[in-house]
Scaffold this motif. Sequence first.
Motif, PDB file in Angstrom:
ATOM      1  N   ASP A  69       0.725  -1.345  -0.228  1.00  0.00           N
ATOM      2  CA  ASP A  69      -0.023   0.194  -0.022  1.00  0.00           C
ATOM      3  C   ASP A  69       0.595   1.278  -0.015  1.00  0.00           C
ATOM      4  OD1 ASP A  69      -2.621  -1.329  -0.203  1.00  0.00           O
ATOM      5  OD2 ASP A  69      -2.507  -1.625   2.082  1.00  0.00           O
ATOM      6  N   ASN A 132      -5.463   2.806   3.318  1.00  0.00           N
ATOM      7  CA  ASN A 132      -4.321   2.041   2.788  1.00  0.00           C
ATOM      8  C   ASN A 132      -4.525   1.671   1.548  1.00  0.00           C
ATOM      9  OD1 ASN A 132      -3.071   2.639   5.246  1.00  0.00           O
ATOM     10  ND2 ASN A 132      -3.372   0.445   6.191  1.00  0.00           N
ATOM     11  N   SER A 156      -2.219   6.199   1.398  1.00  0.00           N
ATOM     12  CA  SER A 156      -0.943   5.613   1.734  1.00  0.00           C
ATOM     13  C   SER A 156       0.103   5.850   0.892  1.00  0.00           C
ATOM     14  CB  SER A 156      -1.235   4.259   2.291  1.00  0.00           C
ATOM     15  OG  SER A 156      -1.440   3.543   1.282  1.00  0.00           O
ATOM     16  N   ILE A 162       1.172   4.252   6.392  1.00  0.00           N
ATOM     17  CA  ILE A 162       0.023   3.462   6.396  1.00  0.00           C
ATOM     18  C   ILE A 162      -0.544   3.392   7.701  1.00  0.00           C
ATOM     19  CG2 ILE A 162       0.573   2.027   4.305  1.00  0.00           C
ATOM     20  CD1 ILE A 162       1.575  -0.052   6.265  1.00  0.00           C
TER      21      ILE A 162
END
Length: 228
Positions: A69, A132, A156, A162
């Motif tokens: 992410d 995320n 993110s 994150i």
Amino acid sequence: MTIRAVLFDFSGTLFRLEHDRSWLRDLTDHSGDPLDVEAQAELLRRMTAPVTLTVQLDDEHRHAWENRDLDPALHRKIYLEVLRQSGVPTVEQAKALYSRLVDPAEWTPYPDAETALKSVADQGLSVGVLSNIAFDIRPAFAEHGLDAYVDEFVLSYEVGAIKPDPTVFAMLLDRLGVAPEQALMIGDSATADGGARALGCSFALVDPLPTTERTDGLLTALREHSVL
């Protein structure tokens, strides 16, 4: 303290990537035979509810999983590997399925998402979306006219942090100009989204059920925290 801002997670909270068997219509196994119903169901589960790691990974791919992410390239890499290990026999088929996952048009808003966002915005409260994620979700909001109710997006992969890292919550709160004690975070993960509590935010947990099964989870969360 009075709530002045509501922060929303994206996947499993405001939107959900729903199962669509049409994605698998032309998919075959390694023998060239159509996937059976059980294999199709498991593949769709791994695509649409991928929070839990379901395959064995080497160090290289585990690094990609843990940082997926934060970097779109790593996100693509790990999901192509997950699809490969889940029975998708060719790279071309895996890429086609992955394109569905990262296409904002494929994501469905929960039935009460618009009412929840509009109700919060109409009260003059700030609205933030904190996710995320490794692709731009703003087009999903725009497609359904929901972007009009969102003041700030913090994604993110754009900010390099994150959830549950307190830094990412602080970024959004700073952009909204709201103290943590004046904010409510709503999300489907007690671990990731619940990280907002470390800063002093209130937190409401929603169940990431299919959109047909969760019709008023967001409104209930808002009512329980006296926002509505």
